[in-house]
Write an enzyme that holds these catalytic residues in place. Structure first.
Site, mmCIF file in Angstrom:
data_model
loop_
_atom_site.group_PDB
_atom_site.id
_atom_site.type_symbol
_atom_site.label_atom_id
_atom_site.label_comp_id
_atom_site.label_asym_id
_atom_site.label_seq_id
_atom_site.Cartn_x
_atom_site.Cartn_y
_atom_site.Cartn_z
ATOM 1 N N ASN A 191 0.844 -1.185 0.000
ATOM 2 C CA ASN A 191 0.000 0.000 0.000
ATOM 3 C C ASN A 191 0.883 1.239 0.000
ATOM 4 O O ASN A 191 1.248 1.777 1.038
ATOM 5 C CB ASN A 191 -0.931 -0.004 1.205
ATOM 6 N N ASP A 192 1.205 1.679 -1.188
ATOM 7 C CA ASP A 192 2.012 2.882 -1.405
ATOM 8 C C ASP A 192 1.578 4.077 -0.583
ATOM 9 O O ASP A 192 2.334 5.019 -0.387
ATOM 10 C CB ASP A 192 1.851 3.318 -2.868
#
Lengths: 815, 815
Positions: B482-483
Site C-alpha cells: 500500500n504505497d
C-alpha cells in the site's frame, strides 16, 4: 487587415471581431494574484505560481483553440450566448473586447440584451473581480437565466494534467449560499482554498463538471445550460467546478448588475476549520464584502486606473506619430511590467509549468521596468545576485517561490554574470541609490558566503577575465544569450535537453557576443570602480577590456562583419567561410553597441552587412543563410526549420541591439526603421499575417527563409519588450538616465521636426521638447533647462518635486 | 442498465449505445506498437513507450471527454458522420462497437450508407491497420466525401503538452501521393518518422490542423469537412496532422473497401535520406505493401485471431455460469496480457508519461500471464531482478526503455524484494524451467556484480530477515504494497510526493502485511532450498519463518483480526484501539493466505471480521472506518476522501487475497461470492453505476463511505487482473501448477455440481472434469487420470503432447 483598433485615450486595444487569427490575450493582476484572459474570455487564474497554485484549469493547444475560462452563459429563450462570444460562439448582434491595463471588458449584445463584463484583480487583493451587467434594451420583458462557470484546477497544474488515477478521486467542494468553495487537499497538506461568489442570492448551482456539461457536451453546449436548469450537484472527485445559476427578470430598459469574485484564501494551521470538515470561511467572506456593491468595484477599478496612470507617467512622448506614441506611452511599458509580473512563466505559449526565472532574462527584463517600480527592481536584483556562485558564475535559473538556484539546470552559461552589471547600473542610474552596492548579498543563497553587491559585480566581471579561450575571447560554456547555439553539446538523443545535457569538455568554443558584452558592461564596471575611487581596480579592468577589444579586432572580424564564435574545435562560426549561417546578428549587435573598431569602420561595415544580409521587411533575422541540416557541433539552433526561432527567424529580442548599434553609429533613420518593423502597432494592419496581438511584441517573427515570413509567435513574455523599450526611449528618443542627470542624446530620422517627452526622474518632472530644424539624425547643439543655457547634453538633477521645461535643439555640430 | 452485451463466441464485447457512462476502451498491439481506442474511436498510438514515442496526440480529461483519435468523416450531402459516432456525434441509424482481442470494429449506418471500420495492429508490424468499408445500401447513387484524420504528437508526449514556445515552430511533414509523412525532428536527432497511408489514390489532403479544423471549430466540425473540400496544405510548424480526402461514388448496393495504415519507421543514420531533406521512405512503402489489399488485411486479422486463440487455450473452463466462463476464458486473461504489454503505463487514467515499471507490480502482474507467454515472463523476471540492489532491496521502479532502476524514486519499499520469490516460483511451476535459477543476473544493472538468480532470491528473503523492527516484524520502509500508507513520511508540503520524499529516520514502523508475505513466500523459498539440496539454508530460513509466525501471533493479533502495522512511534495501526481505520484488508489477506495462526482459529476470525466490517455488496473495502482527517503519521492514505482509493475504497487488487485466504480456510461460497462482487461481467447490469468497462477489472470501486458506493475508477491496468486470475483459476477452480504436476484443489460454492477445465501444461493437454456430488466446498476424494486412479490430488507431468482426460470427485474426506 485589422481585427480592432487602438483607443489611446482609454489606453485600450478594442477588438471588434472575436475570430482573431490567434487568441489575443491580456493579463490581470499586479501583485500576487494573476489571470490570463483572451479576447473571448478564455484563460485561467493563479496565485503567485502558475505551476503550483493554479486556481482554474486550462487546456493548452486545444481544439478548438482556447477552450476553457471563466464563462458566463445567458439563456434567453432558446438562445444561449456569452458576452465574449465563446464558448457558445453564438453569433452576437454586437461584440467588443477591450483589453486595458490589467483589466478586460467584454460587451456582447444579443436579441436586445446587452451584457458588459469587466474583469480585473483589485490592487492588494488575491481575487479576480468580474462585474457583469445585463441590460434589457428590447421592448419586451425578458426572463433570462444566467449560469457562471469556473473549472477548478487541482492546484498543481502539472499533476493536474498527468495523474488521473489520483486526481479523479480527490476533488472536494463546499457550497454555502452564493459562494462555491474549492477545497481539494485542504484537509491535508494545503492551507489554501479557492472560492467563486456572486453578490446576490442564487437559484441553484452545480459543482460537478460532468453533470454540468454532460460527458458528451463541451463548454459550448453544457447540458444544464441547454436545459435551463441546474442540478445542484456537490462534486465528489472527478472534476469539480463552480457554476452559479441566477434567474434574471428584466423589464424593458431595466439593468441588473452583479459582482462575481474568484478568490484565493490561506489560513493558518490553527484557523483552518470552522467545524469538523467545514472550512473556515472568514477571510473569504471578508474579501467578498470588499466588493459586494458595484460602487466598491468601480472604486477599485478607479484605483487600478490611477495606479497605471502613475506608472506610465514616468515617460510620455508626444511625437505626432500615433503609433510611436501608443507603443512608448502605453503598450511597451505595459508589456515590460507584465513580463516582470509573470517572470516569463505563463502566457498562451508558456504553459506555466516549464521554467523558473532566468538569471540573464531577469537582469535584462529589469531595464524595461526599473523606471516604473525601482523598489521592486532593487528586490529583484538582490534575489538574482543571491543565486550567483562565488566564482562569479551563476545558476542559469532560479525558482521564484524559493528564490534558490535551480540545480537541475545548473550554470555554465557564460554570458550570465555580465548581465548583472547591466541591471545594477541601470538601477543606480534611474534612482541614484548607490547604497545598493553596499548591500550584503550571499552567494548561492548561503548567507555565510556574502559580500557587498559591488563584490558580485567584480566577480561577474572577473569571471569572464578568468574564462578566456585560445583567441583571448570569452569561452561560451553551455551557450551565451542564444540558448540554442550549443557549441559544447554534441547531442544525439532526442530526449536530451540541449541546455542541461552534460557538455563535452576540452573544447575551446568562444563567443564574440560575450566579447562585445564584456567590453560594453566592462566599461560600465570601470566607471563604477572610478566613482567608488577604486582606481587600481579600474585600471586593471581597463587593461582587460582593451585586450578584449584587440582580441575582437584581431580574431573576431571576418572582413565584413563580426564572427559569431569559435566552435569546440576552434573553427569559425558565422563566417563567409561557412556553408550556412555565415553571419549572425548577436555579435553585430553587441560589438556595435560596444563600438569595437568604430574608428576603423568595422561598426559601420558590420551594420551595413546586417542591413544587406539579415534585414527584411518584417525585422532582422538571426542568421543567414538558415541552417538546412542538423549541425551537431552547433546544437539546437540547427534543429529548427529554416526561418523559425533561432534558425534565421526574426528573434525580436536582439533586433533592438542593432537599433542601438545604429544609434551609436548615428544612423537614426535606420534605427527607427528597424524598430518599426517589429513594433506591433506598426504591424496592426497586417494582423492576418502577423497573427499575434498588435499591442505587444512577439518573441519571434518568421524570417525570410520561412514558409510564411512575417508570421509571429510567442507573444508577450519576451526580452524584446525591455530591449525595445531601451532602444526607443533611451537611444532613439534619446532620454537616458545617468548617474548625475538625464542625458539627452536622440538619434532620430532626419525627417522628424520636433517631439516632446515628459520624464519623471529623481523627484522632478522634465518637459523636454526636442527640435530638429536642420533635419539631422543626431547631435545636441543647444540645451535650455528652464530657459537657461546648459553646457553639454545632460539635464542636471533637481530633485525639487518641481516641473522643469527643457528645450533641445539638434543640429550639425559646429566643431 | 447495460450499454451492450458479451458476444462470447466472437470473444467480443459489443457496445450498442455510444454514450457509455465513460469511454470504454480497448488496446491494439501485442509487441512494440500499441494503440488505445475507445468505443467512439478516440485514443492514440505509440511505439514502445507512451511518453517518448507517441505517434498521435491525445488530450486527457478533455471537455467533452475523449476528444481526439484517428477519425473518419463521411460527408453525404449535408450530413457529416463517423462510423464510431464521434467526433461529429451525428445520430446514427445504427451504431455498434465490437471490442475484440486486440482489435476493435465500428459499424455505423446513416441514411442508407453502412460503414465498417476495423482497427488492429498486425503481428510483427509497427503499424495500426484500419480497414474501412463503405456500402451503399440505399436505392440511390451516393457521392460521398471521405476525410481521414490523425493529429500527430511531436513524439515526446510530455513536452508536447508543455513546451509550446518550441513545438509550434518545429512541425514538419512530407506528402507523397496517398502517404502523409510526419517527420518532425527527423532532420536532427530522431531516426524515426511516422506515416498515414491509404491504398487508393486520393483527391486531396491536409496536413495543417488549423486549416483543417479552423481555429474556432473542433474535431466535431472541421471546416474543410463541412465545406467538403480539402485545402491541400503542407504543415510548417503549429500542429501537423494527416488527413486524406477521397471521393467515393457508390451505386446502390455497391461497396468500397479501403485500407489505411498508420505506421512507424526507424532508419539507420546512413539510410535516413532519399535526397537532401527528403526522407527515405523505403521501409514505409514496404510496410504499406503488406496491406495493400483487403485480402492481405483479412489474413493478418486471421493470424491475430489464431494468436489469441492459442494464448487463451491454455486455460478454458466450462462451468455453466456464462459470466464465470467469459471472465476466465476471455477477459481476465486478456486483461492480464494487456497489463503485461502496457507495463501499466497507458490507459485512460494513466497518461502514459507518469511512471516506469514497478518492481512489485511487475512481479505480481506476472502471475497473470506466465501461463500464456512463459518465455516473455522469463525475460521480464531477469529484467526486474537485474535492478535489485546487492543487499536484496530494490529500486521501486525501472524504466522499460533502458531497463534501469529509476533513481529519482529510489528504493526502500520493503515489500518489494519478496515479490520476486512469487514471480520466480510461479514461472518454474508453470514451465518446469529450473535453469532460470542458474542464470547470471546483475545487481543494479552492474554486470560486475552478479550472482545466479537463486542468489537474488536468497537476498530477497534475507533482506526482510535483516530489516526487522522491535516486535520482530518487518520494518516497512517508505511503504509496503500500500504505497499510500506512509508511516515514515510526515509530509506537510502539498508538492511533495509521499512516495519519494525523504523519510524520517529513527522510527520503528513495522508491517503485518510484509510479515504475512514473508511467511508465505518464505515457505516457497524454503521449498526451493530443499529442492536444490540446500538443507542448511532451508533450516535457517525455517527458523526465521517460524519466528515471524510467532511474532505475528504475539504482536500482530488485535483480538478479532490482524493488526495492519506499527507506526513510527510503535503505536498500533489497524486496531480496535484506533479512532478510525480500525481494520485493514491487506494484513488479513496475507496472514490468512499464509495461514498464520490457523490452528488457533485466527484465520477464521480474521476472515469473519473482514466479512463483517469490510465486505460490501460491491467488494471489500480497504479499511474501516474511513479516515475523515489527515493523519500525518499515516501519510497519503488519509488524504483521499472517505471511501475512495486507498482510504476505504474497494481497492480491488487486494480483494482476491481475501478470496484466496477464504479458499485456504475452505470457504468456497464466500471466496466465489467475493470474487463475483468485483468481477466486471457480474457488474454489467449496473453499468450506469459501475461506469467503467464491464469486461475488465477496475483498480478501484468506491466503498461504503463514499458519496457514490459502487462507482468504479481506473480500469484496465491493475494488479487486480493478475490476482483475480490467481484467485479464480488456481484457488477457486483449483487448477494449480506445481513443480511436479498440476495440483487439483478446488474450493467452490457448495451448490456447484460440476464443471470442467481444459488446461495445457508442460506439453500436454488436460481435460479435467470436476464433480461435486456431495455439495462440498472443498476436498478431492477421487482423481482419475486417463481412467487411472491417482493418489492425492496432483496430475503428473506427461509432456507427451497428448490429450489426457482427468476426472475429479470432490467430497467429504473420509479420514
Amino acid at each position: 487587415m485589422q481585427y480592432g483598433y487602438f483607443d489611446d485615450e482609454a489606453r485600450e486595444y478594442v477588438i471588434t471581431e472575436p475570430k482573431t487569427p490567434f487568441p489575443w490575450i491580456n493579463y490581470l493582476g499586479n501583485e500576487e494574484f494573476f489571470g490570463l484572459v483572451s479576447n473571448t474570455g478564455g484563460g485561467y487564474s493563479f496565485y503567485k505560481d502558475a505551476k503550483f497554485r493554479r486556481l482554474t484549469r486550462y487546456r493548452y493547444n486545444n481544439v478548438p483553440i482556447d477552450t476553457g475560462g471563466r464563462y458566463y452563459y445567458i439563456k434567453d429563450g432558446d438562445t444561449v450566448w456569452n458576452p465574449g462570444w465563446k464558448p457558445t460562439q453564438t453569433e452576437l448582434d454586437s461584440y467588443e473586447c477591450r483589453h486595458g491595463l490589467s483589466y478586460s471588458k467584454f460587451t456582447g449584445v444579443k436579441n436586445g440584451v446587452k451584457s458588459e463584463l469587466t474583469c480585473f484583480v483589485p490592487l492588494g487583493v488575491n481575487a479576480e473581480v468580474h462585474k457583469l451587467s445585463i441590460e434589457n434594451n428590447s421592448t419586451v420583458q425578458k426572463s433570462l437565466k444566467l449560469f457562471s462557470l469556473a473549472e477548478w484546477c487541482l492546484w498543481n497544474a502539472q499533476t493536474d494534467m498527468e495523474n488521473f488515477q489520483r486526481n479523479l478521486s480527490t476533488g472536494e467542494v463546499e457550497i454555502d449560499g452564493s459562494v462555491l468553495y474549492h477545497k481539494t487537499e485542504y484537509k491535508e497538506r494545503r492551507n489554501h482554498y479557492a472560492f467563486f461568489s456572486v453578490n446576490a442570492p442564487i437559484q441553484g448551482c452545480d459543482t460537478d463538471r460532468e453533470t454540468f456539461t454532460g460527458l458528451y457536451n463541451g463548454f459550448d453546449a453544457p447540458q444544464t445550460v441547454l436545459a435551463g436548469a441546474p442540478q445542484n450537484t456537490e462534486a465528489h472527485g472527478w472534476s469539480p467546478i463552480a457554476s452559479h445559476y441566477l434567474e434574471i427578470d428584466l423589464a424593458p430598459g431595466e439593468k441588473r448588475e452583479l459582482v462575481f469574485v474568484l478568490g484565493y484564501v490561506e489560513n493558518a494551521e490553527e484557523d483552518k476549520w470552522e467545524s469538523k470538515g467545514v472550512i473556515n470561511k472568514a477571510k473569504a467572506k471578508e474579501m467578498i464584502s470588499l466588493f459586494d456593491t458595484v460602487g466598491k468595484v468601480d472604486a477599485a477599478l478607479a484605483d487600478l486606473s490611477n495606479y497605471w496612470k502613475k506608472l506610465l507617467s514616468v515617460y510620455q512622448v508626444e511625437s505626432g506619430d500615433e503609433k510611436l506614441d501608443r507603443m512608448v506611452n502605453i503598450w511597451n511599458q505595459y508589456q515590460c511590467m507584465v513580463t516582470f509580473n509573470m517572470s516569463r512563466s505563463a502566457s498562451f505559449f508558456e504553459s506555466g509549468i516549464g521554467r523558473g526565472m532566468g538569471f540573464r532574462d531577469s537582469n535584462q527584463d529589469l531595464i524595461g521596468f526599473v523606471h516604473q517600480i525601482p523598489e521592486r527592481a532593487k528586490e529583484r536584483i538582490i534575489d538574482i545576485a543571491s543565486t550567483q556562485f562565488e566564482d562569479g558564475s551563476a545558476y542559469h535559473q532560479y525558482q521564484p517561490l524559493t528564490k534558490r538556484g535551480n540545480a537541475e539546470i545548473g550554470g555554465n552559461f557564460n554570458d550570465d554574470p555580465l548581465w548583472l552589471i547591466l541591471s545594477v547600473t541601470a538601477y543606480i542610474k534611474e534612482t541614484g541609490d548607490w547604497s545598493i552596492l553596499d548591500e550584503s548579498v550571499p552567494y548561492d543563497n548561503d548567507e555565510s558566503k556574502a559580500t557587498d553587491l559591488f563584490g558580485h559585480l567584480s566577480r561577474s566581471f572577473n569571471f569572464t577575465v578568468n574564462t578566456l579561450g585560445p583567441h583571448g575571447l570569452p569561452l561560451i560554456g553551455r551557450a551565451d544569450w542564444n540558448d540554442c547555439l550549443n557549441l559544447n553539446c554534441f547531442s544525439k538523443d532526442p530526449n536530451e535537453s540541449f541546455q542541461t545535457t552534460e557538455n563535452a569538455s576540452g573544447g575551446q568554443a568562444e563567443s564574440l557576443m560575450i566579447a562585445g558584452e564584456f567590453v560594453l558592461y566592462g566599461r560600465e564596471y570601470i566607471r563604477l570602480c572610478k566613482i567608488r575611487g577604486l582606481d587600481a581596480e579600474a585600471e586593471a579592468a581597463q587593461i582587460h577590456v582593451d585586450a578584449m577589444v584587440e582580441s575582437v579586432k584581431t580574431h573576431g572580424w571576418d572582413g565584413d562583419w563580426f564572427l559569431r564564435a569559435y566552435d569546440f574545435y576552434g573553427k569559425k562560426v558565422g563566417s563567409h567561410e561557412n556553408e550556412e549561417a555565415q553571419i549572425f546578428i548577436e555579435s553585430q549587435g553587441f560589438c556595435t553597441m560596444a563600438e569595437i573598431g568604430k574608428e576603423e569602420g568595422l561598426c559601420e561595415k558590420a551594420l551595413d552587412s546586417v542591413n544587406e544580409r539579415l534585414a527584411t521587411e518584417h525585422g532582422i533575422v538571426l542568421n543567414n543563410p538558415a541552417f538546412t541540416k542538423y549541425v551537431i557541433e552547433y546544437g539546437e539552433i540547427s534543429t529548427y526549420p529554416p526561418g523559425y526561432k533561432e534558425n534565421a527567424g526574426i528573434f525580436c529580442h536582439n533586433n533592438p541591439w542593432v537599433c542601438i548599434g545604429e544609434t551609436k553609429a548615428g544612423n537614426g533613420d535606420r534605427a527607427f526603421d528597424y524598430w518599426k518593423r517589429i513594433a506591433p502597432a506598426y504591424r496592426e494592419d497586417i494582423s492576418e499575417l502577423h497573427k499575434m496581438e498588435p499591442y505587444v511584441y512577439s518573441q519571434m517573427i518568421a524570417g525570410k527563409d520561412a514558409f510564411k515570413p512575417g508570421e509571429a509567435k510567442n507573444s508577450w513574455l519576451t526580452g524584446t519588450a525591455a530591449w525595445n523599450w531601451a532602444a526607443i526611449s533611451h537611444y532613439i528618443l534619446g532620454i537616458q538616465p545617468d548617474y548625475d542627470g538625464l542625458v539627452i542624446d536622440p538619434c532620430i530620422p532626419k525627417a522628424w521636426k520636433q517631439y516632446s517627452v515628459t520624464r519623471r526622474f529623481r523627484d522632478a518632472e522634465y518637459c523636454i521638447t526636442i527640435k530638429n530644424p536642420d533635419g539631422v539624425n543626431k547631435g545636441v547643439v543647444l540645451l535650455l533647462v528652464d530657459g537657461v543655457l546648459t553646457k553639454g547634453n545632460m539635464i542636471p538633477i533637481f530633485g525639487d518635486h518641481g516641473v522643469h521645461e527643457v528645450e533641445v535643439i539638434l543640429g550639425e555640430a559646429h566643431v
